[in-house]
Motif scaffolding. Structure first.
Motif, mmCIF file in Angstrom:
data_model
loop_
_atom_site.group_PDB
_atom_site.id
_atom_site.type_symbol
_atom_site.label_atom_id
_atom_site.label_comp_id
_atom_site.label_asym_id
_atom_site.label_seq_id
_atom_site.Cartn_x
_atom_site.Cartn_y
_atom_site.Cartn_z
ATOM 1 N N HIS A 54 -0.248 21.413 44.429
ATOM 2 C CA HIS A 54 -1.293 20.074 44.445
ATOM 3 C C HIS A 54 -1.871 19.918 42.858
ATOM 4 O O HIS A 54 -2.111 18.697 42.576
ATOM 5 C CB HIS A 54 -2.654 20.786 45.108
ATOM 6 N N GLU A 55 -1.684 20.941 42.099
ATOM 7 C CA GLU A 55 -2.168 20.725 40.655
ATOM 8 C C GLU A 55 -0.777 20.246 39.706
ATOM 9 O O GLU A 55 -0.776 20.048 38.487
ATOM 10 C CB GLU A 55 -2.753 21.884 40.047
ATOM 11 N N GLU A 56 0.394 20.602 40.461
ATOM 12 C CA GLU A 56 1.765 20.465 39.796
ATOM 13 C C GLU A 56 2.103 21.350 38.814
ATOM 14 O O GLU A 56 2.313 20.721 37.553
ATOM 15 C CB GLU A 56 2.022 18.774 39.522
ATOM 16 N N ILE A 57 1.943 22.581 38.839
ATOM 17 C CA ILE A 57 2.061 23.716 37.716
ATOM 18 C C ILE A 57 2.496 24.721 38.575
ATOM 19 O O ILE A 57 2.634 24.964 39.599
ATOM 20 C CB ILE A 57 0.877 23.979 37.007
ATOM 21 N N GLU A 58 3.302 25.768 37.625
ATOM 22 C CA GLU A 58 4.057 27.018 38.122
ATOM 23 C C GLU A 58 2.716 27.830 38.867
ATOM 24 O O GLU A 58 1.647 27.832 38.263
ATOM 25 C CB GLU A 58 4.514 27.293 37.094
ATOM 26 N N PRO A 59 3.275 28.315 39.891
ATOM 27 C CA PRO A 59 2.222 29.294 40.586
ATOM 28 C C PRO A 59 1.862 30.455 39.983
ATOM 29 O O PRO A 59 0.604 30.891 40.091
ATOM 30 C CB PRO A 59 3.123 29.655 41.974
ATOM 31 N N ASP A 60 2.790 30.858 38.771
ATOM 32 C CA ASP A 60 2.010 32.043 37.979
ATOM 33 C C ASP A 60 0.926 31.616 36.809
ATOM 34 O O ASP A 60 0.441 32.292 36.144
ATOM 35 C CB ASP A 60 3.228 32.708 37.236
ATOM 36 N N LYS A 61 0.641 30.185 37.076
ATOM 37 C CA LYS A 61 -0.455 29.735 36.187
ATOM 38 C C LYS A 61 -1.889 29.874 36.934
ATOM 39 O O LYS A 61 -2.655 28.803 36.168
ATOM 40 C CB LYS A 61 0.042 28.484 35.578
ATOM 41 N N VAL A 62 -1.821 30.138 38.318
ATOM 42 C CA VAL A 62 -2.982 29.926 38.987
ATOM 43 C C VAL A 62 -3.480 31.128 39.396
ATOM 44 O O VAL A 62 -2.556 32.059 39.842
ATOM 45 C CB VAL A 62 -2.520 29.163 40.255
ATOM 46 N N SER A 63 -4.869 31.464 39.658
ATOM 47 C CA SER A 63 -5.534 32.551 40.391
ATOM 48 C C SER A 63 -6.500 32.130 40.856
ATOM 49 O O SER A 63 -7.506 31.567 40.440
ATOM 50 C CB SER A 63 -5.706 33.527 39.197
ATOM 51 N N LEU A 64 -6.688 32.382 42.365
ATOM 52 C CA LEU A 64 -7.832 31.881 43.071
ATOM 53 C C LEU A 64 -8.943 32.871 42.691
ATOM 54 O O LEU A 64 -8.547 34.135 42.514
ATOM 55 C CB LEU A 64 -7.517 32.268 44.751
ATOM 56 N N THR A 65 -9.989 32.324 42.940
ATOM 57 C CA THR A 65 -11.410 33.207 42.710
ATOM 58 C C THR A 65 -12.494 33.081 43.835
ATOM 59 O O THR A 65 -12.459 31.912 44.379
ATOM 60 C CB THR A 65 -11.947 32.786 41.300
ATOM 61 N N ASN A 66 -13.532 34.001 44.022
ATOM 62 C CA ASN A 66 -14.499 33.884 44.720
ATOM 63 C C ASN A 66 -15.501 32.970 44.119
ATOM 64 O O ASN A 66 -16.660 33.147 43.382
ATOM 65 C CB ASN A 66 -15.274 35.142 44.788
ATOM 66 N N GLY A 67 -15.188 31.544 44.126
ATOM 67 C CA GLY A 67 -15.821 30.448 43.705
ATOM 68 C C GLY A 67 -15.668 30.145 42.254
ATOM 69 O O GLY A 67 -15.247 31.441 41.372
#
Ligand SMILES: Cc1ncc(COP(=O)(O)O)c(C=O)c1O
Length: 361
Positions: free
Chosen positions: A70-83
């Protein structure tokens, strides 16, 4: 009076003001999307019920990949958080015992998170008289020896957006001084397409850390979902620090569906543009100040009686409208009311009350 720390607490305000429990207050104090949650969400959550029987995938691989896509970046640049809140505290932990700059008035949790992780904070202030302009030169002069600068773009409570060129200057200087720039983009989805977020800058600026929340756009404060986008090295450290299974299975199951619903975001932006135009036009006619906001809330003050904000707050409550006091936003001293943009009917009620206030004054 012991004002509540956050908006969206009509019951607490009623108790404080010893008001009749039955009295209905229209809540202009929270800054959630009044169009949400999307209508399909209830059924989607019900259909995801079975997921609560198992631990979620600890890496949240599917939803993380979906966010990256969705953000058009590599998956290893994302971390989901609790809000967005967990995103703020995780990032603060990364700078534990370091030195930070916070530009006020802004969201209170940066300061709280810094305090929690023993970060030494220096406060700076937006230029209030200059429509909350970022004091770029002052910040540049203080970046040396600072580990991190916290910015909120669009800013809560003013709704103003720091110009791209200001952010660029700070990131460039930050590269030299070894300072990270954390930009909280919790409200970025409300912005018109002409003002994009900063995701595409991550490639050029390893000192940029972006915080996101799905709470505000989709009206899901009870579900708790946000994410951090940053250089892989930072993301890896943050993931190590994160409490396992911090994101629950139900929300993990619906992240892809939320991100797919671009129509809901478009409808929200259309509603916001229409209602902002209407509200700001009327506020101007009634001679009220409003901050130069690009999102679903703004700072309000009477131009004719700027010192009577508290009286205005009580007057609005008497007329069934709850706004957000600004006593605990550093630098505002309660002199403004943060006011949400709501449905057409609710906005009409607010403006009618302000008209009544004007006729009395
Ligand atoms: C600027 C900003 N960032 C983050 C948050 C926290 O969002 P969440 O409810 O997703 O934790 C808020 C909530 O008010 C906010 O205003």
């Amino acid at each position: 009076m012991k004002w509540p720390n956050h908006g969206g607490q009509p019951e607490a305000i009623k108790q404080l003001l010893c008001m009749n429990d039955e009295k209905q207050l229209l809540d202009f104090s929270a800054n959630l999307n009044p169009l949400g949650p999307p209508t399909w969400l209830e059924e989607a959550l019900t259909n995801s019920y079975e997921t609560i029987r198992r631990y979620p995938d600890p890496a949240y691989s599917t939803s993380s990949a979906m966010v990256a896509d969705h953000e058009e970046i590599e998956p290893d640049k994302v971390s989901l958080t609790n809000g967005g809140a967990e995103a703020i505290f995780l990032v603060a932990k990364y700078f534990e015992q370091g030195k930070a700059l916070i530009v006020h008035p802004t969201f209170l949790e940066y300061e709280r998170a810094c305090k929690h992780y023993h970060i030494d904070v220096e406060d700076i202030f937006y230029e209030q008289a200059n429509d909350f302009k970022l004091p770029v030169e002052t910040i540049l002069a203080k970046l040396k020896n600072k580990n991190v600068l916290f910015l909120c773009r669009p800013n809560n409570p003013s709704g103003t957006v720091i110009p791209e060129e200001d952010i660029k200057v700070l990131l460039e200087e930050g590269k030299k001084t070894g300072t990270y720039v954390v930009v909280d983009e919790a409200f970025v989805d409300f912005l018109p397409a002409s003002i994009p977020g900063l995701t595409s800058w991550l490639a050029a600026y390893p000192n940029l850390i972006l915080l996101r929340s799905l709470t505000k756009m989709y009206t899901i404060p009870g579900l708790r979902i946000g994410y951090i986008m940053a250089d892989t090295a930072i993301i890896n450290v943050l993931k190590e620090e994160q409490i396992p299974w911090s994101i629950n299975a139900l929300v993990n199951a619906i992240v892809p569906k939320l991100l797919e619903d671009s129509r809901f975001v478009e409808q929200t932006r259309d509603w916001l543009q229409e209602q902002s135009n209407y509200i700001y036009r009327t506020l101007k006619q009634l001679n009220f100040y409003f901050s130069d906001s690009n999102v679903n809330f703004y700072l309000l003050r009477d131009n004719i009686q700027p010192k009577r904000t508290e009286a205005l707050f009580y007057f609005l409550v008497e007329n069934g409208i709850l706004t957000r006091h600004t006593h605990n936003f550093k630098g505002l001293r309660g002199e403004f009311l943060r006011t949400a943009i709501r449905s057409k009917e609710e906005n009409e009620q607010l403006l009618a009350a302000l008209q009544k206030w004007r006729e009395m004054s």
